[in-house]
Design an enzyme around this catalytic site. Sequence first.
Site, PDB file in Angstrom:
ATOM      1  N   GLU A 123       0.869  -1.184   0.000  1.00  0.00           N
ATOM      2  CA  GLU A 123       0.000   0.000   0.000  1.00  0.00           C
ATOM      3  C   GLU A 123       0.903   1.231   0.000  1.00  0.00           C
ATOM      4  OE1 GLU A 123      -4.095   1.675   2.024  1.00  0.00           O
ATOM      5  OE2 GLU A 123      -2.823   0.343   3.199  1.00  0.00           O
ATOM      6  N   HIS A 213      -9.869   0.478  -1.020  1.00  0.00           N
ATOM      7  CA  HIS A 213     -10.921   0.982  -0.115  1.00  0.00           C
ATOM      8  C   HIS A 213     -11.648   2.213  -0.677  1.00  0.00           C
ATOM      9  CE1 HIS A 213      -7.591   3.526   1.212  1.00  0.00           C
ATOM     10  NE2 HIS A 213      -7.095   2.612   2.024  1.00  0.00           N
ATOM     11  N   ASN A 216     -12.421   5.941   0.727  1.00  0.00           N
ATOM     12  CA  ASN A 216     -11.425   6.300   1.728  1.00  0.00           C
ATOM     13  C   ASN A 216     -10.092   6.577   1.039  1.00  0.00           C
ATOM     14  OD1 ASN A 216     -13.142   3.871   3.460  1.00  0.00           O
ATOM     15  ND2 ASN A 216     -12.988   5.934   4.279  1.00  0.00           N
ATOM     16  N   ARG A 224     -20.404  17.873  -8.854  1.00  0.00           N
ATOM     17  CA  ARG A 224     -19.694  18.606  -9.893  1.00  0.00           C
ATOM     18  C   ARG A 224     -18.217  18.220  -9.974  1.00  0.00           C
ATOM     19  NH1 ARG A 224     -23.064  22.731  -8.006  1.00  0.00           N
ATOM     20  NH2 ARG A 224     -21.433  23.535  -6.623  1.00  0.00           N
ATOM     21  N   ASP A 248     -16.942  -1.606   7.941  1.00  0.00           N
ATOM     22  CA  ASP A 248     -16.819  -1.862   9.371  1.00  0.00           C
ATOM     23  C   ASP A 248     -17.683  -0.944  10.215  1.00  0.00           C
ATOM     24  OD1 ASP A 248     -15.468   0.482   8.940  1.00  0.00           O
ATOM     25  OD2 ASP A 248     -13.620  -0.101   9.978  1.00  0.00           O
ATOM     26  N   HIS A 251     -15.376   3.258   8.610  1.00  0.00           N
ATOM     27  CA  HIS A 251     -14.852   3.815   7.363  1.00  0.00           C
ATOM     28  C   HIS A 251     -15.967   4.218   6.405  1.00  0.00           C
ATOM     29  CE1 HIS A 251     -11.088   2.059   8.790  1.00  0.00           C
ATOM     30  NE2 HIS A 251     -10.468   2.790   7.890  1.00  0.00           N
ATOM     31  N   ASP A 274      -8.805  -4.151   6.167  1.00  0.00           N
ATOM     32  CA  ASP A 274      -7.812  -3.095   6.404  1.00  0.00           C
ATOM     33  C   ASP A 274      -7.396  -3.095   7.879  1.00  0.00           C
ATOM     34  OD1 ASP A 274      -6.092  -1.044   5.720  1.00  0.00           O
ATOM     35  OD2 ASP A 274      -7.593   0.541   5.939  1.00  0.00           O
TER      36      ASP A 274
END
Length: 394
Positions: A123, A213, A216, A224, A248, A251, A274
């Site tokens: 990540e 995710h 997030n 817009r 969860d 999030h 996560d």
Amino acid sequence: MILRGKAVVGDGTIDDAVVVTKRDRIAWVGAADQYRGDSPLPQPTSSVLLPGLIDLHCHGGGGTEFSSSDAAGARRAVHHHREQGTTGLLGSLVSAREPVLLRQAEVLAGLVESGELLGIHLEGPFISRARCGAQDPDAIVPGDPDLFERVCDAARGTVRSMTLAPETAHFGELLAAMRRRGVMPSLGHTDADAATTSARIADAAGHPLIATHLFNGMPPLHHRAPGAAGACLAAAGRGDIIVELIADGTHLAPETVSMVFDTVDPDQIVLVSDAMVAAGMEDGDYQLGPLDVVVSQGVARLTTVDGSEGAIAASTARLLDVVRSTVLDSGVDLGVAVASASRIPARLLGLEFERGTLMPNQRADIVVTDQQLRPCGVIVDGMPVGEEGVAWNS
């Protein structure tokens, strides 16, 4: 072994089902009234039988994390999640300086080679500093194909996915290198607009692609300025990307989870935990990589100097907790929710003929829960999981 209860089979359920295992494989699955085996059936139960869950995005749990622990510590995190029904997972590493990334990639590679992890998820570090969330901004760097190759070499070919921002430098070169290495790109932690994100999705056409995710680590969806979230949601609707959801209750609002399942083909959705070091632990002070985190009422946030509310720092949930919230709080059908945490991630990893469903010849990875989807027992490779998440021969 003969198990009886309500079983999730495919994307549906059988109210009174029987699952028979033989050694490390599932031998038979079906309705109890269709059972013709030699051994007597158990009495009907209120148990729910699920395929073993597969988590594509997990940083740790049970007091240890993948980004800083040695092999023994990483193994404890794997065992913690296994006890809670996650029978396969990718170990996720947060953005870090090169020496740390190389060291931890090598550590986790050993767990992949021993069969305890299904692979490694990177990540970062090629993500947006503006949308780094609970990652160290000083460890984030522009896209660097040579660094990517060095990390993959340290991991001995066990990297399976990588989160990168669509706007990072050398995106095309990175995408080509990931294809050569068999690494799935995952778009996330991005400040990109919808046009940039859509262009990167088009660049990856014909290859598996994930959105890390969804919602997030990216600008909020605005009518817009749809941003990366709008572009990924539209692409998922077309079948061009798989979207991760951390369902969860922290999030994402339960209604947001419902909206995505109502809008997108569920085959394009993957539930992830996560999870971080504090998953399964009490409230208190923890670390996420080099950053200080405080967990209060089960919610992890970065510690701030002035005591104000910091950014959400990963999750304290396990994947079965996420499935439970998806079903009980968001109203998603049980079979559909479970498939998003088992069959679909197995397909993404190329393991659909081995894991992810309750059907004959699949690995005997089975989760037994009560009607509220709380874990009652876990079977891995046909053997019950005992203390510390270790399968033992009964």
